[in-house]
Design an enzyme around this catalytic site. Structure first.
Site, short mmCIF file in Angstrom:
data_model
loop_
_atom_site.label_atom_id
_atom_site.label_comp_id
_atom_site.label_asym_id
_atom_site.label_seq_id
_atom_site.Cartn_x
_atom_site.Cartn_y
_atom_site.Cartn_z
N CYS A 41 3.10 -3.16 4.30
CA CYS A 41 2.30 -2.15 4.47
C CYS A 41 2.88 -1.53 5.75
CB CYS A 41 0.90 -2.55 4.84
SG CYS A 41 0.65 -3.68 6.23
N ASP A 101 0.87 -1.29 -0.10
CA ASP A 101 0.03 0.17 0.15
C ASP A 101 1.05 1.48 0.13
OD1 ASP A 101 1.03 0.22 2.64
OD2 ASP A 101 -1.11 0.46 3.36
N HIS A 106 10.94 -23.04 10.16
CA HIS A 106 10.01 -23.72 10.72
C HIS A 106 8.71 -23.58 10.20
CE1 HIS A 106 12.38 -23.46 14.76
NE2 HIS A 106 13.17 -24.12 13.76
N HIS A 151 8.55 -30.28 11.43
CA HIS A 151 7.85 -28.80 11.13
C HIS A 151 7.05 -29.18 9.91
CE1 HIS A 151 10.45 -26.65 13.91
NE2 HIS A 151 11.50 -27.34 13.28
N THR A 203 2.72 -1.55 9.16
CA THR A 203 2.86 -2.53 10.31
C THR A 203 3.05 -3.86 9.86
OG1 THR A 203 0.57 -2.87 10.66
CG2 THR A 203 1.43 -1.17 11.89
C1 RB5 Z 1 -1.73 2.73 6.56
O1 RB5 Z 1 -1.78 4.26 7.20
C2 RB5 Z 1 -1.64 1.74 7.65
O2 RB5 Z 1 -2.82 1.56 8.36
C3 RB5 Z 1 -1.38 0.40 6.68
O3 RB5 Z 1 -0.39 0.56 6.11
C4 RB5 Z 1 -1.15 -0.68 7.43
O4 RB5 Z 1 -0.26 -0.64 8.66
C5 RB5 Z 1 -2.26 -1.52 8.09
O5 RB5 Z 1 -2.17 -2.58 8.69
#
Ligand code: RB5
Length: 156
Positions: free
Chosen positions: A70, A13, A103, A138, A72
């Site tokens: 993305c 994203d 694993h 595993h 996080t």
């Molecule tokens: C975008 O702001 C953020 O929410 C997205 O990149 C991600 O971290 C969502 O899990």
């Protein structure tokens, strides 16, 4: 012709866009045939719109593995891990990426772009690419992922 082992898809994203561009160049430099599924600019987007096509391709065996990014890593991992036979591993150190391969036979690497610097991300990517699945005990555990009575049995 590129062998199947050297084919890889990548998607992000807006939060992962810049790092995707960097990793794509690294993958190309390593001889990978990279399928870029977007996004193609830093403009705000919804991670699911990019995670679904990549995970569907890996799940169907159209591409052997993929990289998702993305902010996080969490949103992309939620999307990807809904697909049968997709094992998407959020990895923020090379050691976690290595264990995800060794694993868990992770076939999708998910990077938390806002929480790793570029050099760490490259090291994570290389660890994930270069580490084989250990198999043995595993293998039994990985097979059981698809056999959850709650998730449905996706084994052929
Ligand atoms: C975008 O702001 C953020 O929410 C997205 O990149 C991600 O971290 C969502 O899990």
């Amino acid at each position: 012709m590129t062998t199947d082992a050297k084919r890889i898809a990548i998607a992000a994203d807006h939060a992962g866009f810049a790092l995707k561009q960097r990793l794509e160049a690294v993958l190309a430099g390593l001889g990978y045939d990279v399928e870029d599924l977007g996004t193609n600019s830093p403009a705000s987007t919804d991670y699911a719109d990019y995670g679904h096509p990549l995970a569907a391709g890996v799940s169907a065996g159209r591409v052997p593995r993929g990289v998702l990014l993305c902010g996080t890593g969490l949103g992309m991992s939620y999307v990807a891990n809904r697909y049968p036979n997709v094992r998407a591993a959020v990895s923020w150190t090379p050691e976690i990426a290595e264990l995800a391969r060794r694993h868990n036979d992770a076939n999708v690497l998910v990077l938390p772009a806002r929480f790793v610097d570029d050099d760490t991300a490259v090291a994570i990517l290389k660890a994930w690419l270069d580490t084989p699945f250990e198999g043995g005990r595993h293998e039994r555990r990985v097979v059981k992922i698809e056999r959850s009575p709650l998730a449905g049995d996706h084994t052929p």
